[in-house]
Design an enzyme around this catalytic site. Structure first.
Site, PDB file in Angstrom:
ATOM      1  N   ARG A 152      -9.532   7.877  -0.851  1.00  0.00           N
ATOM      2  CA  ARG A 152     -10.451   8.349   0.195  1.00  0.00           C
ATOM      3  C   ARG A 152     -11.375   9.435  -0.318  1.00  0.00           C
ATOM      4  O   ARG A 152     -11.028  10.170  -1.248  1.00  0.00           O
ATOM      5  CB  ARG A 152      -9.647   8.896   1.382  1.00  0.00           C
TER       6      ARG A 152
ATOM      7  N   GLU B 212      -8.777   0.273  -2.418  1.00  0.00           N
ATOM      8  CA  GLU B 212      -9.648   0.262  -1.240  1.00  0.00           C
ATOM      9  C   GLU B 212     -10.582   1.453  -1.371  1.00  0.00           C
ATOM     10  O   GLU B 212     -10.136   2.550  -1.728  1.00  0.00           O
ATOM     11  CB  GLU B 212      -8.841   0.448   0.037  1.00  0.00           C
TER      12      GLU B 212
ATOM     13  N   ASN C  80       0.851  -1.196   0.000  1.00  0.00           N
ATOM     14  CA  ASN C  80       0.000   0.000   0.000  1.00  0.00           C
ATOM     15  C   ASN C  80       0.891   1.252   0.000  1.00  0.00           C
ATOM     16  O   ASN C  80       1.707   1.439   0.907  1.00  0.00           O
ATOM     17  CB  ASN C  80      -0.896  -0.047   1.242  1.00  0.00           C
TER      18      ASN C  80
ATOM     19  N   ARG D 151      -7.165  12.828   0.675  1.00  0.00           N
ATOM     20  CA  ARG D 151      -6.071  13.445   1.434  1.00  0.00           C
ATOM     21  C   ARG D 151      -4.690  12.891   1.081  1.00  0.00           C
ATOM     22  O   ARG D 151      -3.681  13.497   1.384  1.00  0.00           O
ATOM     23  CB  ARG D 151      -6.321  13.346   2.931  1.00  0.00           C
TER      24      ARG D 151
ATOM     25  N   GLU E  67     -10.805  -9.565   3.499  1.00  0.00           N
ATOM     26  CA  GLU E  67      -9.526  -9.181   4.089  1.00  0.00           C
ATOM     27  C   GLU E  67      -9.753  -9.077   5.590  1.00  0.00           C
ATOM     28  O   GLU E  67     -10.554  -8.262   6.056  1.00  0.00           O
ATOM     29  CB  GLU E  67      -9.029  -7.835   3.542  1.00  0.00           C
TER      30      GLU E  67
ATOM     31  N   THR F 273      -8.222   3.349   8.676  1.00  0.00           N
ATOM     32  CA  THR F 273      -9.413   2.494   8.756  1.00  0.00           C
ATOM     33  C   THR F 273      -9.537   1.940  10.174  1.00  0.00           C
ATOM     34  O   THR F 273      -8.583   1.405  10.722  1.00  0.00           O
ATOM     35  CB  THR F 273      -9.295   1.334   7.734  1.00  0.00           C
TER      36      THR F 273
ATOM     37  N   HIS G 284       0.881   6.235   1.936  1.00  0.00           N
ATOM     38  CA  HIS G 284       1.604   7.205   2.765  1.00  0.00           C
ATOM     39  C   HIS G 284       2.813   7.832   2.075  1.00  0.00           C
ATOM     40  O   HIS G 284       3.383   8.788   2.592  1.00  0.00           O
ATOM     41  CB  HIS G 284       1.920   6.604   4.131  1.00  0.00           C
TER      42      HIS G 284
ATOM     43  N   HIS H  49      -5.710   3.449  -1.353  1.00  0.00           N
ATOM     44  CA  HIS H  49      -7.032   3.767  -0.801  1.00  0.00           C
ATOM     45  C   HIS H  49      -7.415   5.153  -1.313  1.00  0.00           C
ATOM     46  O   HIS H  49      -6.796   6.149  -0.933  1.00  0.00           O
ATOM     47  CB  HIS H  49      -6.957   3.756   0.734  1.00  0.00           C
TER      48      HIS H  49
ATOM     49  N   HIS I 224      -3.488  -4.682   7.990  1.00  0.00           N
ATOM     50  CA  HIS I 224      -3.612  -3.478   8.809  1.00  0.00           C
ATOM     51  C   HIS I 224      -2.692  -3.587  10.022  1.00  0.00           C
ATOM     52  O   HIS I 224      -2.775  -4.528  10.792  1.00  0.00           O
ATOM     53  CB  HIS I 224      -5.046  -3.170   9.254  1.00  0.00           C
TER      54      HIS I 224
HETATM   55  N1  PXP Z   1      -6.007  -3.000   4.844  1.00  0.00           N
HETATM   56  C1  PXP Z   1      -6.901  -1.997   4.887  1.00  0.00           C
HETATM   57  C2  PXP Z   1      -8.341  -2.298   4.681  1.00  0.00           C
HETATM   58  C3  PXP Z   1      -6.482  -0.670   5.125  1.00  0.00           C
HETATM   59  O1  PXP Z   1      -7.393   0.318   5.164  1.00  0.00           O
HETATM   60  C4  PXP Z   1      -5.110  -0.417   5.276  1.00  0.00           C
HETATM   61  C5  PXP Z   1      -4.650   0.984   5.468  1.00  0.00           C
HETATM   62  O2  PXP Z   1      -4.911   1.741   4.336  1.00  0.00           O
HETATM   63  C6  PXP Z   1      -4.215  -1.494   5.215  1.00  0.00           C
HETATM   64  C7  PXP Z   1      -4.691  -2.778   5.011  1.00  0.00           C
HETATM   65  C8  PXP Z   1      -2.749  -1.313   5.386  1.00  0.00           C
HETATM   66  O3  PXP Z   1      -2.527  -0.961   6.718  1.00  0.00           O
HETATM   67  P1  PXP Z   1      -1.104  -0.414   7.146  1.00  0.00           P
HETATM   68  O4  PXP Z   1      -0.885   0.854   6.414  1.00  0.00           O
HETATM   69  O5  PXP Z   1      -1.236  -0.240   8.636  1.00  0.00           O
HETATM   70  O6  PXP Z   1      -0.100  -1.463   6.784  1.00  0.00           O
END
Ligand code: PXP
Length: 267
Positions: free
Chosen positions: A60, A85, A22, A64, A168, A116, A25, A58, A205
């Site tokens: 959003r 996402e 992901n 952001r 998930e 999330t 960030h 994601h 997550h």
């Molecule tokens: N899964 C979902 C559904 C999420 O919303 C996120 C964060 O965007 C992640 C996984 C990844 O989480 P992390 O950034 O804490 O690794």
């Protein structure tokens, strides 16, 4: 897909574990200054070089971090399955139907949340009908659809009723208490249940190199979605290396789990 043989003639398939990185960030950092860099598209390319099996973003409601441009360009530039996402928002649905990523994970999204906060409430009095509607529209375009769920069988059962392709499983509680055996056990039970129902099983997550091992050892889990810890580490060691370290740790854990099965043989 590797095969593991158990017993005499009984062949049981255990998939290798995949990592979907992901890159949200990276975009958060870019947006801290509203500049063009760092570019999540570049991160996605480096993630592939580092061994990622997929990229996740994601999109959003408040845009952001990830923007439409990022989703489109990552889909174009990186030859890996893209997962988007998204919350249950019609405008985002329209956009995603146009871009056609490989997968969509439906997530709850509360305005102002830092990240999330939990799994979808898939019960009829929750979001079941809406999820079903979104899933149908996406699946008609050939997009695989799943939902982010907390580790409970009821959510899996409803996901299956709706006809979702995957779930998930939320690993936040585990990540906060990685020594709590009960939480790991519960995730394993729910993953097994989902897998037996024919759903593909993802998890994610708050996972990091330090805590990913026990989750990667759950053989029913086929893919992990990991972002923040990889980006945080990448600031110091570089993106490609941060992804590689995560993938290596996941593979080590999965091999450990498979090799401890009776009579295992990888063909
Ligand atoms: N899964 C979902 C559904 C999420 O919303 C996120 C964060 O965007 C992640 C996984 C990844 O989480 P992390 O950034 O804490 O690794």
């Amino acid at each position: 897909m590797k095969m593991v043989t158990q017993g005499k003639n009984e062949k049981q398939k255990y998939p290798e574990i995949r990592l979907s990185v992901n890159v949200d960030h990276v975009a958060s950092l870019r947006e801290a200054r509203k500049e063009k860099e760092p570019d999540p598209v570049h991160a996605a390319v480096l993630a592939k070089i580092g061994g990622a099996d997929g990229i996740t973003v994601h999109l959003r409601k408040d845009r952001r971090h990830i923007k439409e441009r990022d989703v489109k360009m990552i889909k174009e530039a990186v030859d890996l399955p893209l997962t988007v996402e998204m919350g249950l928002f019609e405008d985002i649905l329209d956009f995603v139907l146009e871009v056609k990523p490989a997968k969509v994970t439906l997530v709850p999204e509360r305005q102002g949340e830092v990240t999330t906060e939990g799994g979808m409430d898939l019960k009829p009095e929750g979001t079941k009908n809406e999820v079903e509607k979104f899933a149908k529209a996406l699946q008609e375009k050939g997009i695989k659809v799943g939902a982010f769920i907390d580790a409970d069988e009821k959510s899996v059962q409803i996901a299956n009723e709706i006809g979702l392709d995957f779930v998930e499983i939320n690993t936040t509680q585990y990540a906060k208490n990685p020594q709590n055996f009960k939480i790991v056990k519960k995730i394993e039970e729910v993953a097994k249940y989902a897998s037996e129902k024919g759903l593909e099983v993802m998890a994610g997550h708050a996972l990091s190199v330090a805590n990913v091992s026990k989750i990667a050892q759950i053989i029913y889990i086929e893919e992990l979605s990991i972002g923040f810890s990889i980006v945080a580490r990448a600031v110091f060691v570089g993106f490609e290396r941060a992804v590689r370290e995560m993938k290596d740790e996941m593979m080590r854990a999965r091999f450990l789990a498979i090799s401890s099965l009776d009579n295992f043989k990888i063909s």
